[in-house]
Design an enzyme around this catalytic site. Structure first.
Site, mmCIF file in Angstrom:
data_model
loop_
_atom_site.group_PDB
_atom_site.id
_atom_site.type_symbol
_atom_site.label_atom_id
_atom_site.label_comp_id
_atom_site.label_asym_id
_atom_site.label_seq_id
_atom_site.Cartn_x
_atom_site.Cartn_y
_atom_site.Cartn_z
ATOM 1 N N SER A 1 0.960 -1.389 -0.086
ATOM 2 C CA SER A 1 -0.247 0.070 0.108
ATOM 3 C C SER A 1 1.069 1.791 -0.291
ATOM 4 O O SER A 1 0.749 2.388 -0.183
ATOM 5 C CB SER A 1 -0.809 -0.029 0.602
ATOM 6 O OG SER A 1 -1.816 -1.020 1.209
ATOM 7 N N LYS B 1 12.071 -1.742 0.703
ATOM 8 C CA LYS B 1 12.752 -1.610 1.864
ATOM 9 C C LYS B 1 14.487 -2.101 1.599
ATOM 10 O O LYS B 1 14.324 -3.089 2.424
ATOM 11 C CB LYS B 1 12.357 -2.714 3.373
ATOM 12 C CG LYS B 1 10.264 -2.636 2.959
ATOM 13 C CD LYS B 1 9.717 -2.088 4.791
ATOM 14 C CE LYS B 1 8.511 -2.578 4.617
ATOM 15 N NZ LYS B 1 8.267 -3.456 5.950
ATOM 16 N N GLY C 1 -43.294 -22.906 -6.590
ATOM 17 C CA GLY C 1 -43.501 -21.851 -7.110
ATOM 18 C C GLY C 1 -44.794 -21.625 -6.813
ATOM 19 O O GLY C 1 -45.280 -22.036 -6.345
ATOM 20 N N LYS D 1 -47.514 -24.546 -12.153
ATOM 21 C CA LYS D 1 -46.751 -25.376 -12.020
ATOM 22 C C LYS D 1 -47.963 -26.671 -12.538
ATOM 23 O O LYS D 1 -47.740 -27.571 -12.732
ATOM 24 C CB LYS D 1 -47.225 -25.368 -10.206
ATOM 25 C CG LYS D 1 -46.374 -24.965 -9.600
ATOM 26 C CD LYS D 1 -46.271 -25.106 -8.074
ATOM 27 C CE LYS D 1 -47.140 -24.813 -7.510
ATOM 28 N NZ LYS D 1 -47.754 -23.433 -7.254
ATOM 29 N N SER E 1 -46.208 -25.632 -1.959
ATOM 30 C CA SER E 1 -45.531 -26.148 -1.056
ATOM 31 C C SER E 1 -43.826 -25.271 -0.833
ATOM 32 O O SER E 1 -42.981 -24.850 -1.484
ATOM 33 C CB SER E 1 -44.297 -26.989 -2.068
ATOM 34 O OG SER E 1 -44.139 -26.831 -3.246
#
Lengths: 629, 308
Positions: free
Chosen positions: A58, A183, A482, A488, A554
């Protein structure tokens, strides 16, 4: 005082003291913004920065943004203010770690996106977190990238995540990489120390078939060898980080390969008299022209391209990789989301139900032998069973282990996967984009992989399901679920009609057949109880050789799970349509809350499909299912 | 088995420029959203970004917009924004729905009424109004094309997929977003634990009671938006342009909390020239939006709780 007053690579920035701001002079020309004509600039290149936690990714991005003058003033002010108020020294990394959580912990938790440009082109920089717990975010960043910067700390050398990230980059398909040794002041900016790193790294990367474009010694905090050439490391003559970025090649989309387009949807929007039926998707590779003969896999259906379609522009005559497109067909064949569009005269994809794949696992819950997952490849979505774990590779040590029954987070494995129905793909060695898939476990994308090979290839289906075809239904429970109005009962009757003369025994359980004896009930409990009773009845009928089509309310997921658990062959088919359509078909407003199934075998949008199309879809699915088991 | 797949024809006809690239990705995301969520809605703030999003939907669905456009009306929006909304709704035959926090407005729990601070006001009139409109608990008003006015919508089904025009370059917390971002039932955003997203595969599976925010504009910048508006000739609300007073709005919100910027850009081309000149390079786009400044991470706090 402009930071950048001359050529980009030779001028050193003014050293910043604690109070100094790098952009207090707005009038000086900034070479990174001075782009005469953005149309000349290439499309944006995604670069991911990966590496071990605390190795300074970062900081490097923050510093690059500052040195190239790409920061909005608001951002820097905001972060500096906050640092002053919380008595923390300002750090460049804070520019990216813009979230409060991150500032508190001091580590990047997500792949932040940063926009950035040089005189050569635009970049989308993805800052991937180094912390091991956040590997999934690193994958998210890396998968969008065309090239990568791998950062490591000169003081610590090659760490676990350095190896893991490099390995994942190779698996994700990111082949262009530059290594940034950060570094360098910790090793006294010495050339010998750097050369030692370069040797060790080169050797490691060679084992995973990666060749770095450059290995660059930098001091991120001071900007040495980022945008500006370092004066303290004058022994280094290779590219700076910016130069290395600009030297990456933009991987033109895969126009060279054969045409591949996963079908996202087939649209037919009938309002305003629009009668086009458009096959839509994004082209993964190759190109498509009007008049081409297209073949869809796994169905094997073929026809010619009648037209390419577009909004607010002249319809093109050709579309290529990377483009989201749509086309109409010369003949009305029935194709659907999940198929792979290809061209007849080009190499074909593979269609199979068993694959060997290399997988990386990101889920908190291990990938378990014998368990079922959802595999998503292109737009195909299929239930997948983990059949065998051939070997597990520890991505950080690259040691391989056999005989395992699970793959845990951050591991990479070669596995055999059995699929519920055939899907079309290419082998990773042949065409990368269409070999890639993810595994979904409990709603979450938990792993990714590439298909190495097909183990048993299913041949494309050739049977017709045209008008009046007779279809045999084998003993099973076909559970249609559904909301009211989804269609259905109509579909149940359609299916039974097709099976009528096949000799199969078919029973329909719906409100017409069992409503009087098993009333629907008013409350949720009554409805659930009824669903469970009928589930039991269906399982008994199935045991005696009948194909049972259940089409009752259902709404409860739990009740359907029970139905699945007691049937020996259970196929859940979810019918759905938009709320407007459901209401038009008489769904009551005070209907009981409906729980949509999580992983049905099949989903049908009955708002968009005709009854015949929906029925054909079910039969196609059942035929594939029968052909493999 | 070992042949490398190469098509016979291989020369590239035309290069995809960066606006095309952005458009194709956004269109792809919109189609994925449409394929994945039966109860899908798109938020339309009337601003330039969500209007570009609306245009992209017409691209994705070949001239159609097959989902409702949800607008959160705080009642403090600049009146011209509402006129523009209703004009486009009628011209493009859009399904426009608006919702508002009627209780908070009735109780005058707003910043302009002087009873709460800016952030609380945003929380009441935007975040809470949005939450209730999406869940269906709050009233939804739908534009009736036959009557030419808004009527109470009978559909109270919760939206499980919500398309939002957030861009990553707008503000820090937005750069952390996913294209598909799952939210809890309470709209909360768990930033530390987001799903991975790679290879065009997104979090389209979701647990009951949760919903998913979809961000097709994540990769666009402010300049991209304006260049695309110019290229496509997308109609925009005139508040973005100088009307002769030497000022214009760069980001639109509620009038008590939105300031104009000094600018004499009178049209799209002039805005593009202005943005490219670097005049605003050091001024955040949302600098005219007062709620962003009220605490250490104003917009971030709002977003965690469900703000757009």
């Amino acid at each position: 005082m402009s930071v950048l007053s001359g050529s980009v690579t030779t001028t050193r920035p003014r050293r910043l003291d604690e109070e100094g701001l790098p952009f207090d002079d707005e009038t000086a020309p900034n070479p990174f913004r001075a782009i005469a004509d953005p149309a000349e600039v290439e499309a944006r290149m995604g670069i991911v920065i990966v590496g071990h936690v605390d190795h300074g990714k970062s900081t490097i991005i923050g510093r690059l943004l500052a040195d190239t003058g790409t920061l909005p003033e608001g951002r820097l002010e905001q972060i500096k203010d906050l640092c002053a108020r919380t008595s923390k020294p300002f750090e460049y990394a804070f520019l990216l770690d813009a979230l409060k959580d991150e500032r508190a912990q001091g580590i990047t938790i997500d792949a932040a996106r940063v926009f950035f440009r040089t005189p050569k082109r635009r970049y989308l920089i993805l800052d991937a977190p180094g912390h091991v717990e956040f590997l999934k975010n690193m994958v998210t960043g890396a998968a969008r990238a065309e090239a990568a910067l791998l950062v490591l700390d000169a003081g610590e050398g090659i760490q676990e995540n350095t190896r893991r990230h490099a390995y994942l980059l190779s698996m994700l398909g990111v082949r262009q990489i530059a290594v940034v040794v950060n570094k360098m002041d910790l090793v006294g900016c010495r050339q010998e120390a750097f050369d030692e790193f370069a040797r060790e790294l080169g050797a490691f990367l060679a084992t995973i078939d990666m060749t770095p474009a450059a290995i660059i010694p930098v001091i991120g905090r001071d900007g040495d060898n980022l945008a500006m050439r370092s004066t303290t490391m004058s022994w280094y003559t290779g590219p700076t980080v910016l130069e290395a970025l600009d030297a990456f090649r933009s991987q033109g989309e895969g126009v060279e390969g054969p045409f591949r387009m996963p079908v996202q949807a087939v649209f037919k929007f009938t309002n305003d008299g629009d009668d086009r039926r458009i096959v839509a998707g994004t082209i993964d590779s190759g190109r498509l022209r009007v008049g081409d003969e297209v073949v869809f896999y796994p169905s094997g259906k073929r026809t010619r391209v009648k037209s390419l379609e577009a909004f607010n522009r002249v319809a093109p005559s050709v579309a290529g990789a990377g483009e989201s497109t749509g086309f109409t067909l010369a003949q009305q064949i029935y194709v659907t989301r999940g198929e792979l569009a290809t061209l007849a005269h080009e190499p074909q994809p593979v269609t199979a139900t068993r694959i060997r794949a290399s997988i990386f696992w990101l889920g908190a819950r291990p990938l378990q032998l014998g368990r079922n997952y959802t595999l998503k490849l292109g737009t195909a979505r299929v239930s997948a069973h983990l059949e065998h774990i051939e070997r597990v590779l520890d991505a950080s040590t690259l040691e391989s282990v056999t005989g395992r029954t699970a793959v845990v987070r951050n591991e990479v494995a070669d596995c055999v996967i059995k699929l519920r129905h055939p899907i079309a793909f290419d082998r990773a060695s042949e065409l990368a984009a269409t070999s890639r898939f993810v595994l979904v476990d409990n709603f979450n994308i938990s792993g990714g992989g590439v298909v190495r090979d097909a183990l048993t290839a299913a041949t494309p289906r050739t049977t017709s399901t045209g008008d009046g075809a007779v279809v045999a239904l084998r003993p099973s429970v076909l559970w249609l679920t559904g909301e009211r109005g989804a269609g259905k009962s109509a579909l149940a009757r359609w299916l039974a009609g097709r099976a009528e003369h096949s000799g199969a025994k078919v029973e329909i359980l719906d409100d017409d057949t069992v409503g009087a004896l098993f009333p629907a009930g008013e409350s949720r409990q009554e409805q659930d109880l009824r669903a469970r009773r009928l589930a039991w009845l269906a399982s008994r009928l199935e045991a005696h050789g009948a194909a049972v089509v259940v089409a009752i309310d259902s709404a409860d997921e739990e009740a359907r799970r029970y139905a699945r658990s007691i049937a020996s062959e259970f196929v859940e088919i979810h019918l759905n349509a938009s709320p407007e359509i459901l209401e038009a078909r008489g769904r009551s407003r005070d209907g009981l809350a409906y729980e949509a199934p999580v992983q049905p075998e099949l989903r049908l949008d009955t708002g968009r499909l005709s009854l015949d199309e929906a029925g054909a879809e079910v039969i196609a699915w059942l035929q594939e299912w029968s052909s493999q088991s | 088995m070992s042949t490398t797949l190469t098509a016979p024809t291989a020369s590239r006809a035309s290069r995809i420029d960066h606006l095309d690239q952005l458009e194709h990705r956004s269109v792809h995301l919109l189609r994925e959203a449409y394929a994945s969520f039966p109860h899908l809605a798109m938020l339309w703030s009337i601003g330039k970004d969500s209007t570009v999003l609306l245009w992209l939907a017409r691209k994705a669905f070949f001239g159609h917009v097959p989902m409702p456009l949800v607008h959160i009306d705080t009642s403090f929006k600049i009146p011209e924004m509402i006129q523009y909304r209703d004009r486009l709704a009628a011209e493009w035959r859009l399904t426009v729905i608006y919702g508002q926090n009627e209780e908070a407005l009735a109780a005058k729990q707003t910043f302009p009424d002087g009873n709460v601070d800016r952030l609380t006001c945003c929380g009441n009139l935007k975040t809470e109004a949005l939450r209730r409109t999406l869940s269906g608990e709050g009233k939804r008003y739908r534009f009736d094309h036959k009557l030419g006015k808004y009527v109470v919508d009978t559909n109270t089904e919760p939206y499980t997929g919500v398309i939002v025009g957030a861009r990553a370059d707008e503000e820090g917390s937005r750069s952390k977003e996913r294209y598909f971002s799952p939210r809890s039932g309470e709209n909360n955003w768990n930033i530390a634990d987001q799903p991975p997203e790679f290879w065009n595969q997104y979090a389209t599976e979701f647990a009951p009671g949760t919903h998913v925010r979809i961000h097709p504009l994540l990769d666009w910048t402010e300049l991209d938006i304006w260049e695309y508006i110019e290229r496509e000739r997308i109609p925009t609300v005139s508040l973005y342009y100088d009307q002769g007073k030497g000022e214009r709005y760069r980001s639109l919100g509620c009038w008590p909390c939105t300031k104009s910027v000094t600018s004499d850009a009178r049209n799209v081309q002039e805005i593009i020239v202005e943005l490219k000149s670097g005049r605003f390079a050091n001024i955040a786009e949302r600098s005219g939006r007062a709620q962003d400044k009220d605490d250490g991470g104003g917009l971030e706090s709002l977003r965690r709780e469900g703000y757009m």
